[in-house]
Scaffold this motif. Structure first.
Motif, short mmCIF file in Angstrom:
data_model
loop_
_atom_site.label_atom_id
_atom_site.label_comp_id
_atom_site.label_asym_id
_atom_site.label_seq_id
_atom_site.Cartn_x
_atom_site.Cartn_y
_atom_site.Cartn_z
N UNK A 159 -5.98 -0.28 5.21
CA UNK A 159 -4.90 0.54 4.65
C UNK A 159 -5.46 1.83 4.06
N UNK A 160 -6.58 1.72 3.35
CA UNK A 160 -7.17 2.90 2.72
C UNK A 160 -7.61 3.92 3.76
N UNK A 161 -8.20 3.43 4.86
CA UNK A 161 -8.63 4.34 5.95
C UNK A 161 -7.42 5.06 6.54
N UNK A 162 -6.31 4.34 6.70
CA UNK A 162 -5.09 4.97 7.24
C UNK A 162 -4.53 6.00 6.26
N UNK A 163 -4.66 5.71 4.97
CA UNK A 163 -4.17 6.65 3.96
C UNK A 163 -5.03 7.91 3.95
N UNK A 164 -6.33 7.77 4.16
CA UNK A 164 -7.20 8.95 4.21
C UNK A 164 -6.79 9.87 5.36
N UNK A 165 -6.45 9.26 6.51
CA UNK A 165 -6.02 10.06 7.66
C UNK A 165 -4.76 10.84 7.33
N UNK A 189 -4.44 11.81 -3.54
CA UNK A 189 -5.48 10.80 -3.62
C UNK A 189 -5.11 9.59 -2.77
N UNK A 190 -6.04 9.15 -1.91
CA UNK A 190 -5.75 7.97 -1.08
C UNK A 190 -5.85 6.68 -1.91
N UNK A 191 -6.20 6.83 -3.19
CA UNK A 191 -6.17 5.67 -4.10
C UNK A 191 -4.77 5.50 -4.69
N UNK A 192 -3.94 6.55 -4.63
CA UNK A 192 -2.59 6.46 -5.19
C UNK A 192 -1.69 5.66 -4.26
N UNK A 193 -0.58 5.15 -4.79
CA UNK A 193 0.40 4.44 -3.98
C UNK A 193 1.12 5.45 -3.08
N UNK A 194 1.18 5.19 -1.78
CA UNK A 194 1.92 6.07 -0.87
C UNK A 194 3.35 5.53 -0.74
N UNK A 195 4.26 6.25 -1.36
CA UNK A 195 5.67 5.87 -1.50
C UNK A 195 6.45 6.74 -0.53
N UNK A 196 6.97 6.13 0.56
CA UNK A 196 7.48 6.94 1.68
C UNK A 196 8.97 6.76 1.95
N UNK A 197 9.65 7.90 2.10
CA UNK A 197 11.03 7.87 2.62
C UNK A 197 11.09 8.83 3.80
N UNK A 218 -0.62 5.53 -10.18
CA UNK A 218 -0.59 6.86 -9.56
C UNK A 218 0.16 6.80 -8.21
N UNK A 219 1.02 7.79 -7.99
CA UNK A 219 1.84 7.76 -6.77
C UNK A 219 1.82 9.08 -6.02
N UNK A 220 1.88 8.96 -4.71
CA UNK A 220 2.19 10.10 -3.86
C UNK A 220 3.52 9.80 -3.19
N UNK A 221 4.54 10.60 -3.50
CA UNK A 221 5.85 10.37 -2.92
C UNK A 221 5.99 11.28 -1.70
N UNK A 222 6.18 10.64 -0.55
CA UNK A 222 6.19 11.37 0.72
C UNK A 222 7.59 11.32 1.32
N UNK A 223 8.15 12.49 1.56
CA UNK A 223 9.44 12.60 2.24
C UNK A 223 9.21 13.20 3.62
N UNK A 224 9.98 12.75 4.60
CA UNK A 224 10.00 13.44 5.87
C UNK A 224 11.33 13.15 6.54
N UNK A 225 11.80 14.07 7.37
CA UNK A 225 13.06 13.85 8.08
C UNK A 225 13.73 15.16 8.40
N UNK A 226 14.51 15.14 9.49
CA UNK A 226 15.20 16.36 9.91
C UNK A 226 16.63 16.38 9.40
N UNK A 227 17.17 17.58 9.25
CA UNK A 227 18.58 17.76 8.91
C UNK A 227 19.29 18.33 10.13
N UNK A 228 20.51 17.88 10.38
CA UNK A 228 21.31 18.47 11.47
C UNK A 228 21.51 19.96 11.16
#
Ligand SMILES: *Cc1c(COP(=O)(O)O)cnc(C)c1O
Length: 351
Positions: free
Chosen positions: A37-43, A57-65, A99-109
């Motif tokens: 998981x950590x290797x994937x987070x580094x990528x 930081x790849x040590x932080x929680x990756x919180x994804x929407x 510690x958290x990294x909040x990641x958003x991604x997505x398209x809008x019409x």
């Protein structure tokens, strides 16, 4: 890693993943799981640095929407949590949060103005939070542009927490929720769409469920929903909304995000304010668990182990049996090759 532990039959028979359940308790396996998981987070962190210029930081929680931007999917509820977390950290620097990294991604019409404004708010909150020295690695917020399958392939394996927070009764199924859980992310979600089946499969103790049920949503609407009451009663909610309204994320511009605040304090069609309190409470539980890393990893493995049902092979077999009323036909390798050639030449003829 999975194949070296349980063999590779899971690739064509996804139910085989349940064999991981026994390994979920083993310290060596947990350690290896964490390292993958950590290797994937580094990528993903490297990609975030390239596209957003933000160091996470790849040590932080990756919180994804990650999903289309839509009001019913409630990216704004996530933003309200981010602002609340930001305020808590600012007013109490010694706070014991994960510690958290909040990641958003997505398209809008293209014509969905509100969705585009939501993207702008995410980026604006990110600009403020990411440059606040008091916050440091405790919180980072990024919006990754151009969400597509290739980006998904980077995000799903790197995720710790999967945000599936649509208003109960609005999401038919969802498939992003499955991709995250299959990759060992824990879900924070409402009782909506396939979140319910995921809960049944991975176990109630391995998922963070919060919020009003579809029946309760209907009941609240029937009685006449007044979002302002939640705003007046909850000081943290009030502070977060007031900051958006007062220009805290728009260099003092009090007009830019007004449509968002007016929508939430006016109709709030998707009941964000009614679910805010329960959502914040569930997020506190997420922190507590993430700080007990071995418990978290155990649940992460249990999530992957429980996702066998969500194979498209199973889905199509069910359709064949229950809807189309057809049976699978066993054909040998040679026949199969002839069949492909036959079909292919038919297609060529038609063209
Ligand atoms: C899975 C996926 C979706 C659907 O996501 P939901 O969370 O189910 O709405 C949309 N876009 C991409 C690129 C996906 O991979």
């Amino acid at each position: 890693m999975i194949s070296s532990a349980i063999g590779k039959s899971w690739v064509t028979d996804l139910d085989e993943l349940r064999k991981l359940r026994d390994l979920a308790e083993e310290p060596d396996f947990q350690q290896e799981w964490m390292e993958v998981k950590r290797a994937n987070k580094r990528k993903l962190a490297a990609q975030i640095r390239r596209t957003n210029g933000v160091d996470v930081s790849s040590e932080s929680m990756f919180d994804c929407q990650t999903k289309r931007i839509h009001e019913y999917k409630r990216q704004l509820l996530n933003v309200l949590h981010v602002i609340t977390r930001y305020n808590r950290i600012r007013s109490n620097p010694g706070l014991n949060v994960a510690p958290r990294t909040v990641i958003f991604s997505g398209k809008a019409a293209p014509s969905y103005t509100m969705a585009k404004l939501i993207i702008q708010l995410v980026n604006s909150v990110g600009n403020v939070v990411n440059s606040d020295r008091r916050v440091g690695d405790l919180l980072k917020v990024v919006f990754l542009p151009n969400y597509n399958v290739s980006l998904g392939e980077l995000i799903f394996p790197a995720s710790d927490l999967s945000e599936q927070i649509s208003t109960a009764g609005t999401e038919a199924s969802g498939t992003g929720n499955m991709k995250f859980a299959l990759n060992g992310a824990l879900t924070i979600g409402t009782l909506d769409g396939a979140n319910i089946e995921i809960m049944e499969e991975v176990g109630r103790e391995n998922i963070f469920v919060f919020g009003h049920t579809a029946d309760q949503v209907n009941e609240i609407k029937r009685r006449g929903y007044r979002p302002r009451e939640y705003y007046e009663r909850n000081p943290e909610l009030k502070e977060a909304l007031d900051m958006i309204a007062n220009g805290a994320f728009s260099s003092g511009d009090q007009h830019l995000f007004r449509p968002i605040v007016e929508s939430l304090l006016g109709r709030d069609t998707y009941l964000l304010l009614a679910d805010y309190g329960a959502y914040i409470e569930a997020q506190d539980h997420v922190d507590q668990l993430y700080l007990q890393r071995h418990e978290w990893v155990r649940k992460s493995i249990a999530n992957t182990a429980g996702m066998g049902k969500f194979s498209s092979d199973r889905t199509i077999a069910e359709y064949a049996r229950e809807i189309w009323g057809i049976k699978p036909e066993k054909i040998d390798k040679l026949d199969r090759r002839e069949l492909v050639i036959q079909n292919f030449s038919e297609i060529l003829r038609k063209d």
